[in-house]
Design a protein around this motif. Structure first.
Motif, PDB file in Angstrom:
ATOM      1  N   ARG A  36     -85.823 -25.023   3.099  1.00  0.00           N
ATOM      2  CA  ARG A  36     -87.187 -24.713   3.795  1.00  0.00           C
ATOM      3  C   ARG A  36     -87.337 -25.519   4.788  1.00  0.00           C
ATOM      4  NH1 ARG A  36     -93.533 -23.403   1.274  1.00  0.00           N
ATOM      5  NH2 ARG A  36     -94.891 -23.098   2.981  1.00  0.00           N
ATOM      6  N   SER A  37     -87.053 -27.294   5.072  1.00  0.00           N
ATOM      7  CA  SER A  37     -87.296 -27.741   6.367  1.00  0.00           C
ATOM      8  C   SER A  37     -86.587 -27.458   7.487  1.00  0.00           C
ATOM      9  CB  SER A  37     -87.745 -29.136   5.367  1.00  0.00           C
ATOM     10  OG  SER A  37     -86.342 -29.531   6.026  1.00  0.00           O
ATOM     11  N   ILE A  38     -85.054 -27.026   7.048  1.00  0.00           N
ATOM     12  CA  ILE A  38     -84.373 -26.498   7.627  1.00  0.00           C
ATOM     13  C   ILE A  38     -84.869 -25.055   8.211  1.00  0.00           C
ATOM     14  CG2 ILE A  38     -81.856 -25.576   8.438  1.00  0.00           C
ATOM     15  CD1 ILE A  38     -81.174 -27.590   5.960  1.00  0.00           C
ATOM     16  N   TYR A  39     -85.144 -24.192   7.472  1.00  0.00           N
ATOM     17  CA  TYR A  39     -86.196 -23.023   8.228  1.00  0.00           C
ATOM     18  C   TYR A  39     -86.742 -23.174   8.861  1.00  0.00           C
ATOM     19  CZ  TYR A  39     -83.435 -19.012   6.143  1.00  0.00           C
ATOM     20  OH  TYR A  39     -81.968 -17.968   5.839  1.00  0.00           O
ATOM     21  N   GLU A  40     -87.355 -23.967   8.891  1.00  0.00           N
ATOM     22  CA  GLU A  40     -89.324 -23.889   9.832  1.00  0.00           C
ATOM     23  C   GLU A  40     -88.625 -25.076  11.197  1.00  0.00           C
ATOM     24  OE1 GLU A  40     -91.482 -26.180   7.115  1.00  0.00           O
ATOM     25  OE2 GLU A  40     -92.316 -24.676   5.812  1.00  0.00           O
ATOM     26  N   ARG A  41     -87.512 -25.890  10.821  1.00  0.00           N
ATOM     27  CA  ARG A  41     -87.846 -26.088  12.430  1.00  0.00           C
ATOM     28  C   ARG A  41     -86.538 -25.394  13.251  1.00  0.00           C
ATOM     29  NH1 ARG A  41     -84.305 -31.820  10.425  1.00  0.00           N
ATOM     30  NH2 ARG A  41     -84.539 -30.476   8.249  1.00  0.00           N
ATOM     31  N   CYS A  42     -85.875 -24.445  12.224  1.00  0.00           N
ATOM     32  CA  CYS A  42     -85.157 -23.102  13.516  1.00  0.00           C
ATOM     33  C   CYS A  42     -86.075 -22.125  13.379  1.00  0.00           C
ATOM     34  CB  CYS A  42     -83.864 -22.748  12.657  1.00  0.00           C
ATOM     35  SG  CYS A  42     -82.336 -23.879  12.453  1.00  0.00           S
ATOM     36  N   ARG A  43     -87.476 -22.542  13.377  1.00  0.00           N
ATOM     37  CA  ARG A  43     -88.417 -20.990  13.298  1.00  0.00           C
ATOM     38  C   ARG A  43     -88.249 -20.241  12.321  1.00  0.00           C
ATOM     39  NH1 ARG A  43     -87.642 -23.448  18.654  1.00  0.00           N
ATOM     40  NH2 ARG A  43     -88.081 -24.982  19.169  1.00  0.00           N
ATOM     41  N   LEU A  44     -87.905 -20.530  11.853  1.00  0.00           N
ATOM     42  CA  LEU A  44     -87.722 -19.304  10.760  1.00  0.00           C
ATOM     43  C   LEU A  44     -88.064 -18.610   9.274  1.00  0.00           C
ATOM     44  CD1 LEU A  44     -83.394 -19.312  10.654  1.00  0.00           C
ATOM     45  CD2 LEU A  44     -84.676 -17.384  11.384  1.00  0.00           C
ATOM     46  N   ASP A  45     -89.000 -17.773   9.163  1.00  0.00           N
ATOM     47  CA  ASP A  45     -89.452 -17.656   8.268  1.00  0.00           C
ATOM     48  C   ASP A  45     -89.242 -17.916   6.298  1.00  0.00           C
ATOM     49  OD1 ASP A  45     -91.453 -17.007   6.105  1.00  0.00           O
ATOM     50  OD2 ASP A  45     -91.332 -14.526   7.178  1.00  0.00           O
ATOM     51  N   TRP A  46     -89.010 -18.345   5.716  1.00  0.00           N
ATOM     52  CA  TRP A  46     -88.265 -18.876   4.363  1.00  0.00           C
ATOM     53  C   TRP A  46     -88.875 -18.049   3.728  1.00  0.00           C
ATOM     54  CZ3 TRP A  46     -85.537 -21.261   2.308  1.00  0.00           C
ATOM     55  CH2 TRP A  46     -85.315 -21.785   0.496  1.00  0.00           C
ATOM     56  N   ALA A  47     -89.572 -17.390   4.131  1.00  0.00           N
ATOM     57  CA  ALA A  47     -90.205 -16.821   2.297  1.00  0.00           C
ATOM     58  C   ALA A  47     -88.965 -14.934   2.083  1.00  0.00           C
ATOM     59  CB  ALA A  47     -91.676 -16.166   3.262  1.00  0.00           C
ATOM     60  N   PRO A  48     -87.927 -14.937   3.278  1.00  0.00           N
ATOM     61  CA  PRO A  48     -87.526 -13.854   2.346  1.00  0.00           C
ATOM     62  C   PRO A  48     -86.469 -14.505   2.319  1.00  0.00           C
ATOM     63  CG  PRO A  48     -88.296 -13.935   4.694  1.00  0.00           C
ATOM     64  CD  PRO A  48     -89.236 -15.520   4.272  1.00  0.00           C
ATOM     65  N   ALA A  49     -85.625 -15.823   2.803  1.00  0.00           N
ATOM     66  CA  ALA A  49     -85.459 -16.966   1.947  1.00  0.00           C
ATOM     67  C   ALA A  49     -85.487 -17.048   0.612  1.00  0.00           C
ATOM     68  CB  ALA A  49     -84.532 -17.987   2.785  1.00  0.00           C
ATOM     69  N   ALA A  50     -86.615 -17.708   0.446  1.00  0.00           N
ATOM     70  CA  ALA A  50     -86.815 -18.141  -1.120  1.00  0.00           C
ATOM     71  C   ALA A  50     -86.481 -16.701  -2.047  1.00  0.00           C
ATOM     72  CB  ALA A  50     -87.841 -18.256  -0.583  1.00  0.00           C
ATOM     73  N   ALA A  51     -87.190 -15.510  -2.107  1.00  0.00           N
ATOM     74  CA  ALA A  51     -87.096 -14.489  -2.327  1.00  0.00           C
ATOM     75  C   ALA A  51     -84.946 -14.043  -2.303  1.00  0.00           C
ATOM     76  CB  ALA A  51     -87.177 -13.303  -1.518  1.00  0.00           C
TER      77      ALA A  51
END
Length: 417
Positions: free
Chosen positions: A351-366
């Motif tokens: 999640r921290s990698i996604y947030e540092r890339c300014r990406l939405d984590w929710a679809p990735a978590a799903a």
């Protein structure tokens, strides 16, 4: 790009990463103790990079204030040379490209019979100067279609010498030819000469401060690719050299350099059934550390992502994102596992990698909840092999391909990237 461009996660590093950090920043003290005072070159007959090193050594010899010992070694074993056919073919192409850029003769490709003849001749040579003279004369004779002249070692003596030198190389913690060894530290072919120069100069055994060789990229015998030709970049989350390459590509793109880019993640070698023995892993960690320090890239606090962490990083790779975001994802993921000591098998790290890339984590978590999916990485691996390559980081643009973060200068010369 400064370090602020790749923000840190702010998560606590794993305990085992603190141990790895000590290893990455240290020397092999046992190898240093065993090595002795001399500069060594490990030479394999028939290896084009060994020929380049020998040609350079002839220029270097008058400048040295220490003995140069040249050790004839056999072909690396399959464990450390897992894709021999591809690696041999690439080495021939790579050395032919490098030679004119360093003002050195293009290495001669030898048949198995010629390699055996050259081995026997060089095994009978004496000190470094005699070895270099014998090698130069033998290659010239082969070029002229003449038999190799001079004394030769018998088969028994040759095999004994090869085995002894290979054993010494292992004892000093290495496995490849075309390697310089000095006080327990290893320097690859023509790519680590600046590190070698600094060590020799610090010990007062180099007669001047000039480079050991100067690379002139303008002499690269490769024509630029057509404008608009895309550049493919194969990347592995377990390859620290891939991490360095991703950061360097981001830096260049931030300054306006670049071409159309396609980022192609692949499974790590060991997860593709290719062995990576411990002697190789330890050398790579120490080599990447000195390269990263020279490039101003954080490295050393390591939590190896092999296995589930790498699979998870591949599963949530942002396939639909723009290429700069994909490249940033590779670089930040690399920083997480190679510099911050974070376990990518944990959701909070991903999640921290996604947030540092300014990406939405929710679809990735799903997506992750649905299970591991690395089929696209398998497809990328197939394309890598089809390109005649095997490892990462690798690059292809049109008919040009190359391997290694040390070849980014070639990529820039050919593509502008």
């Amino acid at each position: 790009m400064n370090n602020a461009t790749l923000p840190a996660a702010g998560l606590p590093p794993s305990f085992k990463s603190r141990i790895a950090e000590r290893i990455a920043g240290s020397q092999n003290l046992l190898a240093r103790w065993r090595s002795g005072p001399d500069l060594e070159l490990y030479y394999e007959a028939g290896d084009p990079h060994s020929q380049l090193c020998a040609a350079l050594a002839r220029r270097l010899l008058p400048r040295l204030g220490t003995l140069l010992r040249i050790r004839l070694v056999p072909t690396p074993n399959a464990e450390t040379y897992p894709e021999e056919a591809r690696q041999r073919a690439f080495a021939a192409t790579d050395a032919a490209r490098l030679a004119p850029c360093h003002g050195l003769p293009v290495p001669r490709m030898l048949t198995p019979v010629q390699i055996a003849q050259l081995q026997a001749r060089l095994a009978a040579a004496g000190d470094g100067a005699e070895f270099l003279a014998a090698e130069e004369a033998a290659l010239r004779e082969l070029d002229d279609g003449r038999p190799i002249s001079g004394p030769v070692a018998d088969s028994g003596s040759l095999q004994k010498l090869l085995q002894a030198n290979a054993a010494r190389r292992r004892q000093l913690a290495h496995y490849l030819p075309a390697m310089w060894q000095y006080h327990g530290e290893w320097f690859w072919a023509l790519d680590r000469l600046e590190f070698l120069r600094a060590r020799l100069k610090a010990d007062g055994v180099l007669g001047d401060s000039a480079p050991l060789s100067t690379l002139d990229a303008s002499r690269l015998p490769e024509a630029p690719v057509a404008p608009g030709t895309p550049l493919e970049f194969w990347y592995s989350f377990r390859s620290p050299y891939s991490y360095l390459a991703a950061v360097e590509l981001l830096r260049r793109r931030a300054t306006g350099h670049g071409t159309e880019l396609r980022v192609r993640p692949v499974l790590p070698m060991v997860m593709r059934g290719l062995p990576v023995p411990s002697i190789k892993r330890l050398y790579i960690v120490r080599d990447v550390k000195r390269c990263a320090d020279a490039q101003g890239i954080p490295f050393g606090r390591i939590h190896d992502p092999v296995g589930d962490p790498a699979s998870r990083l591949l599963t949530v790779f942002p396939l639909e994102a723009d290429v700069d975001t994909q490249l940033r994802y590779c670089a930040i993921a690399g920083q997480s596992v190679w510099a911050e000591g974070l376990d990518a098998g944990r959701d909070d790290v991903l999640r921290s990698i996604y947030e540092r890339c300014r990406l939405d984590w929710a679809p990735a978590a799903a997506k992750l909840a649905r299970g591991i999916d690395t089929q696209y990485a398998q497809d990328n691996r197939d394309a890598l092999f089809a390109a005649g390559l095997w490892g990462v980081p690798s690059f292809r643009a049109g008919d040009f391909n190359t391997w290694g973060q040390d070849r980014l200068w070639m990529v820039e010369k050919v593509t502008g990237a």
